[in-house]
Design an enzyme around this catalytic site. Structure first.
Site, PDB file in Angstrom:
ATOM      1  N   ARG A  44     -41.741 -11.963  26.290  1.00 17.17           N
ATOM      2  CA  ARG A  44     -42.289 -11.817  27.650  1.00 17.17           C
ATOM      3  C   ARG A  44     -43.756 -11.430  27.600  1.00 17.17           C
ATOM      4  O   ARG A  44     -44.576 -11.887  28.355  1.00 17.17           O
ATOM      5  CB  ARG A  44     -41.518 -10.722  28.397  1.00 17.17           C
ATOM      6  CG  ARG A  44     -40.211 -11.155  28.951  1.00 17.17           C
ATOM      7  CD  ARG A  44     -39.477  -9.992  29.562  1.00 17.17           C
ATOM      8  NE  ARG A  44     -39.153  -8.987  28.559  1.00 17.17           N
ATOM      9  CZ  ARG A  44     -38.088  -8.213  28.572  1.00 17.17           C
ATOM     10  NH1 ARG A  44     -37.231  -8.313  29.557  1.00 17.17           N
ATOM     11  NH2 ARG A  44     -37.864  -7.324  27.621  1.00 17.17           N
ATOM     12  N   LYS A 104     -23.512 -10.844  22.699  1.00 18.47           N
ATOM     13  CA  LYS A 104     -22.064 -10.806  23.027  1.00 18.47           C
ATOM     14  C   LYS A 104     -21.813 -10.850  24.518  1.00 18.47           C
ATOM     15  O   LYS A 104     -20.810 -11.409  24.974  1.00 18.47           O
ATOM     16  CB  LYS A 104     -21.380  -9.592  22.406  1.00 18.47           C
ATOM     17  CG  LYS A 104     -22.041  -8.259  22.697  1.00 18.47           C
ATOM     18  CD  LYS A 104     -23.089  -7.940  21.680  1.00 18.47           C
ATOM     19  CE  LYS A 104     -23.963  -6.788  22.111  1.00 18.47           C
ATOM     20  NZ  LYS A 104     -24.814  -6.294  21.061  1.00 18.47           N
ATOM     21  N   VAL A 131     -20.723  -9.440  17.079  1.00 21.79           N
ATOM     22  CA  VAL A 131     -19.628  -8.466  16.953  1.00 21.79           C
ATOM     23  C   VAL A 131     -19.784  -7.669  15.665  1.00 21.79           C
ATOM     24  O   VAL A 131     -19.816  -8.249  14.571  1.00 21.79           O
ATOM     25  CB  VAL A 131     -18.247  -9.167  16.945  1.00 21.79           C
ATOM     26  CG1 VAL A 131     -17.128  -8.133  16.858  1.00 21.79           C
ATOM     27  CG2 VAL A 131     -18.076 -10.050  18.175  1.00 21.79           C
ATOM     28  N   GLY A 133     -22.229  -6.052  14.219  1.00 24.70           N
ATOM     29  CA  GLY A 133     -23.481  -6.117  13.462  1.00 24.70           C
ATOM     30  C   GLY A 133     -23.373  -6.856  12.147  1.00 24.70           C
ATOM     31  O   GLY A 133     -23.089  -8.058  12.110  1.00 24.70           O
ATOM     32  N   ILE A 135     -21.209  -6.745   9.788  1.00 25.52           N
ATOM     33  CA  ILE A 135     -19.865  -7.009   9.219  1.00 25.52           C
ATOM     34  C   ILE A 135     -19.464  -8.468   9.494  1.00 25.52           C
ATOM     35  O   ILE A 135     -19.463  -8.885  10.654  1.00 25.52           O
ATOM     36  CB  ILE A 135     -18.813  -6.079   9.852  1.00 25.52           C
ATOM     37  CG1 ILE A 135     -19.204  -4.612   9.672  1.00 25.52           C
ATOM     38  CG2 ILE A 135     -17.439  -6.346   9.264  1.00 25.52           C
ATOM     39  CD1 ILE A 135     -18.313  -3.646  10.444  1.00 25.52           C
ATOM     40  N   LYS A 204     -17.480  -7.461  22.909  1.00 30.86           N
ATOM     41  CA  LYS A 204     -17.147  -7.791  21.507  1.00 30.86           C
ATOM     42  C   LYS A 204     -15.638  -7.972  21.351  1.00 30.86           C
ATOM     43  O   LYS A 204     -15.172  -8.853  20.632  1.00 30.86           O
ATOM     44  CB  LYS A 204     -17.665  -6.688  20.586  1.00 30.86           C
ATOM     45  CG  LYS A 204     -19.189  -6.597  20.583  1.00 30.86           C
ATOM     46  CD  LYS A 204     -19.660  -5.304  19.961  1.00 30.86           C
ATOM     47  CE  LYS A 204     -21.180  -5.186  19.986  1.00 30.86           C
ATOM     48  NZ  LYS A 204     -21.672  -3.862  19.628  1.00 30.86           N
ATOM     49  N   GLY A 303     -28.718  -2.119  14.693  1.00 29.33           N
ATOM     50  CA  GLY A 303     -29.997  -1.837  14.028  1.00 29.33           C
ATOM     51  C   GLY A 303     -30.661  -3.116  13.558  1.00 29.33           C
ATOM     52  O   GLY A 303     -30.018  -4.156  13.410  1.00 29.33           O
TER      53      GLY A 303
END
Ligand code: NAP
Ligand code: HSE
Length: 438
Positions: A44, A104, A131, A133, A135, A204, A303
């Protein structure tokens, strides 16, 4: 040959993606077979501060430099929100571009339309970062466990709330302090009520339910409950009773009636359970399949770099396909078509519960509350009452129930709230048992 990647968004996640693509170019080239190149990134505000500086000329405010640009093969949507993300993702798929998204909310709300568009266009939409992060739970459910009838999926799916709950259960920080830290660390959504009121984890859970059962529930079916009503007393009682409080997402096929139970609520988990040890911004998912048994996945759920890890993993996989003009037939959710089945109403679900009543410490109050529960067939497993506050004469009366339908519990609690000596509605927290066969 090279694959050109366009970013929609260059915030926390977008800057992480740019960092990996820029600094790990040799590694990624080895994995794909040819280089990945960042073509453009839409933002933006061109003058905003960036966690990883954008090379000159990369940033633009014009989405048409990415979406439907024939020089960009992969569009990475990391802008968040529903619009303009929905319109841009649909346009990218329509124009023949592949899409990776971490969004999500977008998929939970507009998933049907977006997955259908991907299938019609013969393009891929990958969403591993959406979902849990870092993993790789999407691929695990879609591919690794495709042979299984999934009995249950239980997870801690929101880093911000897990960070807050961990801090509160350790008594080290207030809700507000812990939320502020989570925001500073880049875990929280642009609007953190999405995290703390449960919508983010519910989005999620909708996606995990779709992957596990081929059913895409509506947000209203889940009746998500966040963590804002939890009080310090609940953490103290949980500790005394041998539990830890987590914001728990569960989707399970009930073995008795075959119906789907999908819930997102704070829950008390036995201290010894693997999910109870998942702390800070970590996420975890436990999947129980009829053939694989229990699978436990844990890692960073939010993160900049952990999320970028999942996004770039998707980009690598798509890049291997992206230069092929042939249409793809692999369904994005791992099912050829989504089922029309609806989830079981929350009131029909059976569970154990923790109840915390605020009452006057007077003769007969405990007996009257126990009577209200008994009248609705809710059986008590444990009771705790400490000495009353000498100033007010008020006291917490805590009960753990045996398993009972939520409908019966609600009726009993309505009756109990109006009893003489009651100081208002009870605080209720589900107690998760992780029973065999579920
Ligand atoms: P963020 O830091 O707020 O970044 C959003 C980026 O998108 C910014 O660069 C912003 O531009 C740009 N943007 C937003 N709306 C735009 C618009 N209408 N037009 C053009 N550009 C626009 O968000 P984030 O934390 O990276 O999250 C991005 C997505 O990843 C969200 O869907 C989120 O749910 C998901 N996600 C985040 C995490 C996480 O840990 N943060 C983890 C998993 C998934 P400006 O920079 O100019 O404002
Ligand atoms: N706000 C989300 C969380 C980001 O705290 O888990 C990851 O989806």
């Amino acid at each position: 040959m090279q694959t050109n990647v366009g970013l929609l968004g260059y915030g926390t996640v977008g800057a992480g993606v740019a960092r990996i693509i820029s600094l790990e170019d040799a590694l990624l080239c080895q994995k794909v077979g040819w280089p990945l190149k960042l073509a453009k990134a839409v933002v933006r505000d061109l003058s905003g501060r960036r966690a990883f500086p954008a090379p000159p000329g990369l940033l633009t405010t014009d989405p048409s430099e990415v979406v439907a640009n024939p020089d960009v093969q992969v569009v990475v949507e990391v802008m968040g929100g529903l619009e303009p993300a929905r319109t841009l993702v649909l346009a990218a798929l329509e124009s023949g571009q592949h899409v990776v998204t971490a969004n999500k909310a977008l998929l939970a709300v507009h998933g049907r339309e977006i997955f259908e568009k991907a299938a019609q266009s013969g393009r891929e939409i990958f969403f591993e970062a959406a979902v849990a992060g870092a993993i790789p739970v999407i691929r695990t459910l879609k591919e690794g466990l495709a042979a299984n009838r999934i009995q249950s999926v239980a997870g801690i799916l929101n880093g911000t709330t897990n960070y807050i709950l961990t801090a509160m259960s350790r008594g080290g920080a207030t809700f507000e302090e812990a939320l502020k830290e989570a925001q500073e660390l880049g875990y929280a959504e642009a609007d953190p009520t999405t995290d703390v009121e449960g919508a983010d984890a519910a989005h999620k859970l909708i996606l995990l339910t779709a992957l596990a059962y081929g059913v895409l529930p509506a947000l209203d079916d889940i009746r998500a409950e966040g963590i804002t009503k939890l009080a310090p007393a609940d953490f103290q009682f949980a500790e005394a009773l041998g539990y830890v409080i987590k914001l728990l997402a569960t989707a399970a096929s009930n073995p008795e009636d075959g119906r789907l139970e999908v819930r997102l609520q704070p829950a008390m988990i036995p201290k010894g359970h693997l999910l109870a040890g998942v702390n800070g911004a970590m996420n975890a998912v436990m999947i129980r399949g009829h053939a694989c048994g229990d699978i436990f996945l844990s890692g960073a759920g939010a993160g900049m770099m952990p999320t970028a890890s999942a996004v770039v993993g998707d980009i690598v996989e798509i890049a291997r396909l992206a230069n092929s003009q042939s249409k793809l037939t692999k369904p994005s959710l791992g099912w050829q078509s989504l089922k029309a089945e609806t989830v079981k109403p929350a009131s029909d679900i059976w569970s154990r519960h923790y109840l915390r009543f605020s009452v006057h410490d007077r003769p007969g109050v405990l007996a009257a509350i126990a009577g209200a529960l008994a009248a609705h067939n809710v059986s008590i497993a444990q009771v705790i009452q400490k000495e009353a506050d000498p100033g007010t004469g008020q006291v917490y009366l805590v009960m753990l129930t045996h398993s009972a339908p939520v409908r019966s519990l609600k009726a009993a609690l309505d009756d109990a709230a109006s009893l003489e000596g009651s100081l208002g509605p009870a605080r209720v927290i589900r107690v998760e048992e992780f029973r065999e066969g579920r």
